[in-house]
Design a protein around this motif. Sequence first.
Motif, mmCIF file in Angstrom:
data_model
loop_
_atom_site.group_PDB
_atom_site.id
_atom_site.type_symbol
_atom_site.label_atom_id
_atom_site.label_comp_id
_atom_site.label_asym_id
_atom_site.label_seq_id
_atom_site.Cartn_x
_atom_site.Cartn_y
_atom_site.Cartn_z
ATOM 1 N N MET A 1 0.827 -1.189 0.000
ATOM 2 C CA MET A 1 0.000 0.000 0.000
ATOM 3 C C MET A 1 0.870 1.250 0.000
ATOM 4 S SD MET A 1 -3.358 0.317 0.495
ATOM 5 C CE MET A 1 -4.600 1.326 1.057
ATOM 6 N N ASP A 2 1.955 1.163 0.645
ATOM 7 C CA ASP A 2 2.871 2.303 0.704
ATOM 8 C C ASP A 2 3.444 2.599 -0.678
ATOM 9 O OD1 ASP A 2 4.259 4.308 2.000
ATOM 10 O OD2 ASP A 2 6.047 3.050 2.185
ATOM 11 N N PHE A 3 3.656 1.543 -1.506
ATOM 12 C CA PHE A 3 4.199 1.713 -2.858
ATOM 13 C C PHE A 3 3.215 2.479 -3.742
ATOM 14 C CE2 PHE A 3 4.666 0.193 -7.237
ATOM 15 C CZ PHE A 3 5.990 0.543 -7.476
ATOM 16 N N LEU A 4 1.900 2.109 -3.683
ATOM 17 C CA LEU A 4 0.883 2.777 -4.494
ATOM 18 C C LEU A 4 0.724 4.240 -4.101
ATOM 19 C CD1 LEU A 4 -2.082 0.322 -5.103
ATOM 20 C CD2 LEU A 4 -0.639 1.433 -6.763
ATOM 21 N N SER A 5 0.780 4.543 -2.862
ATOM 22 C CA SER A 5 0.612 5.929 -2.447
ATOM 23 C C SER A 5 1.792 6.787 -2.889
ATOM 24 C CB SER A 5 0.427 6.027 -0.923
ATOM 25 O OG SER A 5 1.600 5.580 -0.267
ATOM 26 N N GLN A 6 2.973 6.197 -2.998
ATOM 27 C CA GLN A 6 4.148 6.970 -3.404
ATOM 28 C C GLN A 6 4.303 7.044 -4.922
ATOM 29 O OE1 GLN A 6 7.546 5.284 -1.483
ATOM 30 N NE2 GLN A 6 7.114 6.263 0.488
ATOM 31 N N TYR A 7 4.051 5.926 -5.617
ATOM 32 C CA TYR A 7 4.330 5.849 -7.051
ATOM 33 C C TYR A 7 3.082 5.688 -7.930
ATOM 34 C CZ TYR A 7 9.049 5.149 -5.330
ATOM 35 O OH TYR A 7 10.243 5.306 -4.705
ATOM 36 N N GLY A 8 1.909 5.742 -7.351
ATOM 37 C CA GLY A 8 0.665 5.566 -8.110
ATOM 38 C C GLY A 8 0.469 6.620 -9.179
ATOM 39 N N LEU A 9 0.733 7.861 -8.829
ATOM 40 C CA LEU A 9 0.574 8.948 -9.786
ATOM 41 C C LEU A 9 1.567 8.823 -10.936
ATOM 42 C CD1 LEU A 9 -0.974 11.483 -10.424
ATOM 43 C CD2 LEU A 9 0.652 12.782 -9.057
ATOM 44 N N LEU A 10 2.790 8.412 -10.644
ATOM 45 C CA LEU A 10 3.789 8.214 -11.701
ATOM 46 C C LEU A 10 3.394 7.069 -12.635
ATOM 47 C CD1 LEU A 10 7.162 8.744 -9.804
ATOM 48 C CD2 LEU A 10 6.108 10.229 -11.494
ATOM 49 N N LEU A 11 2.864 5.998 -12.066
ATOM 50 C CA LEU A 11 2.417 4.871 -12.896
ATOM 51 C C LEU A 11 1.247 5.294 -13.803
ATOM 52 C CD1 LEU A 11 2.554 1.872 -10.412
ATOM 53 C CD2 LEU A 11 3.983 2.256 -12.415
ATOM 54 N N LEU A 12 0.315 6.080 -13.247
ATOM 55 C CA LEU A 12 -0.808 6.559 -14.037
ATOM 56 C C LEU A 12 -0.326 7.447 -15.176
ATOM 57 C CD1 LEU A 12 -3.875 6.721 -14.373
ATOM 58 C CD2 LEU A 12 -3.828 8.712 -12.869
ATOM 59 N N LEU A 13 0.612 8.318 -14.922
ATOM 60 C CA LEU A 13 1.167 9.173 -15.965
ATOM 61 C C LEU A 13 1.881 8.355 -17.041
ATOM 62 C CD1 LEU A 13 2.514 12.217 -13.920
ATOM 63 C CD2 LEU A 13 0.628 12.182 -15.515
ATOM 64 N N ALA A 14 2.620 7.326 -16.619
ATOM 65 C CA ALA A 14 3.318 6.473 -17.583
ATOM 66 C C ALA A 14 2.322 5.744 -18.475
ATOM 67 C CB ALA A 14 4.217 5.481 -16.849
ATOM 68 N N VAL A 15 1.247 5.235 -17.893
ATOM 69 C CA VAL A 15 0.225 4.535 -18.672
ATOM 70 C C VAL A 15 -0.428 5.501 -19.655
ATOM 71 C CG1 VAL A 15 -2.034 3.410 -18.515
ATOM 72 C CG2 VAL A 15 -0.192 2.727 -16.977
ATOM 73 N N LEU A 16 -0.732 6.718 -19.222
ATOM 74 C CA LEU A 16 -1.335 7.712 -20.110
ATOM 75 C C LEU A 16 -0.396 8.092 -21.252
ATOM 76 C CD1 LEU A 16 -3.191 10.065 -17.626
ATOM 77 C CD2 LEU A 16 -4.187 8.493 -19.273
ATOM 78 N N LEU A 17 0.891 8.236 -20.983
ATOM 79 C CA LEU A 17 1.857 8.548 -22.036
ATOM 80 C C LEU A 17 1.940 7.425 -23.071
ATOM 81 C CD1 LEU A 17 4.779 10.297 -20.157
ATOM 82 C CD2 LEU A 17 3.348 11.249 -21.959
ATOM 83 N N VAL A 18 1.972 6.195 -22.608
ATOM 84 C CA VAL A 18 2.024 5.049 -23.524
ATOM 85 C C VAL A 18 0.761 5.020 -24.384
ATOM 86 C CG1 VAL A 18 1.956 2.521 -23.628
ATOM 87 C CG2 VAL A 18 3.571 3.676 -22.115
ATOM 88 N N PHE A 19 -0.397 5.269 -23.777
ATOM 89 C CA PHE A 19 -1.647 5.283 -24.534
ATOM 90 C C PHE A 19 -1.647 6.390 -25.575
ATOM 91 C CE2 PHE A 19 -5.954 6.957 -25.096
ATOM 92 C CZ PHE A 19 -6.543 5.850 -25.683
ATOM 93 N N MET A 20 -1.153 7.577 -25.224
ATOM 94 C CA MET A 20 -1.108 8.692 -26.175
ATOM 95 C C MET A 20 -0.221 8.359 -27.366
ATOM 96 S SD MET A 20 -1.045 12.072 -23.685
ATOM 97 C CE MET A 20 0.218 12.769 -24.681
ATOM 98 N N PHE A 21 0.957 7.805 -27.127
ATOM 99 C CA PHE A 21 1.852 7.441 -28.232
ATOM 100 C C PHE A 21 1.225 6.365 -29.114
ATOM 101 C CE2 PHE A 21 5.354 9.115 -25.457
ATOM 102 C CZ PHE A 21 5.666 10.180 -26.275
ATOM 103 N N TRP A 22 0.636 5.357 -28.490
ATOM 104 C CA TRP A 22 0.007 4.274 -29.245
ATOM 105 C C TRP A 22 -1.153 4.804 -30.085
ATOM 106 C CZ3 TRP A 22 -4.999 2.200 -28.545
ATOM 107 C CH2 TRP A 22 -5.253 1.062 -29.296
ATOM 108 N N SER A 23 -1.974 5.671 -29.500
ATOM 109 C CA SER A 23 -3.137 6.209 -30.201
ATOM 110 C C SER A 23 -2.712 7.088 -31.387
ATOM 111 C CB SER A 23 -3.989 7.014 -29.225
ATOM 112 O OG SER A 23 -5.064 7.608 -29.876
ATOM 113 N N SER A 24 -1.721 7.950 -31.188
ATOM 114 C CA SER A 24 -1.305 8.826 -32.291
ATOM 115 C C SER A 24 -0.640 8.029 -33.404
ATOM 116 C CB SER A 24 -0.369 9.923 -31.784
ATOM 117 O OG SER A 24 0.884 9.395 -31.444
ATOM 118 N N ARG A 25 0.095 7.003 -33.057
ATOM 119 C CA ARG A 25 0.727 6.165 -34.083
ATOM 120 C C ARG A 25 -0.325 5.430 -34.918
ATOM 121 N NH1 ARG A 25 6.010 2.957 -34.297
ATOM 122 N NH2 ARG A 25 5.513 1.412 -35.874
#
Length: 144
Positions: A1-25
């Motif tokens: 639980m401590d990992f999600l609270s610290q790195y959850g926002l970074l993981l969400l941003l990484a997933v969104l970036l990957v989706f944006m690149f995949w969608s534009s390609r």
Amino acid sequence: MDFLSQYGLLLLLAVLLVFMFWSSRRRTQRMKAEQEKKARETVPGAEVLLQGGLYGKVVSYDPENLDQPALIQVAPGVELKVHSQAILRVVTPSDILSEEEFLAAEEHQAEYAADVTEGYIAPIEPEVSGEKNSDTEQGKKTED
């Protein structure tokens, strides 16, 4: 639980970036495929729709050099020189039948006409004689 609270926002941003690149390609590949299809279909004699709303037939078009203008005939003897990217799409008439479709429709029409003359099927439109009967026009049957 401590990992999600610290790195959850970074993981969400990484997933969104990957989706944006995949969608534009994917969108870029789809647009490129549509442009290639339009370039293959744009041949002399093909009917096209220009971005200004004009319809015409292609006289000359170079799909390799899009900077070279295309010549479009809008009326007999009237040719327009337009930018090659002004061609919005190739118009494919939907009412043109292939030879097989025409022969099948002709055969079906002959069968229908034979069935009508033999009395199996009522005609679509009643045969019109010299005078029109007002009773039959109103849907009433006259009895003799």
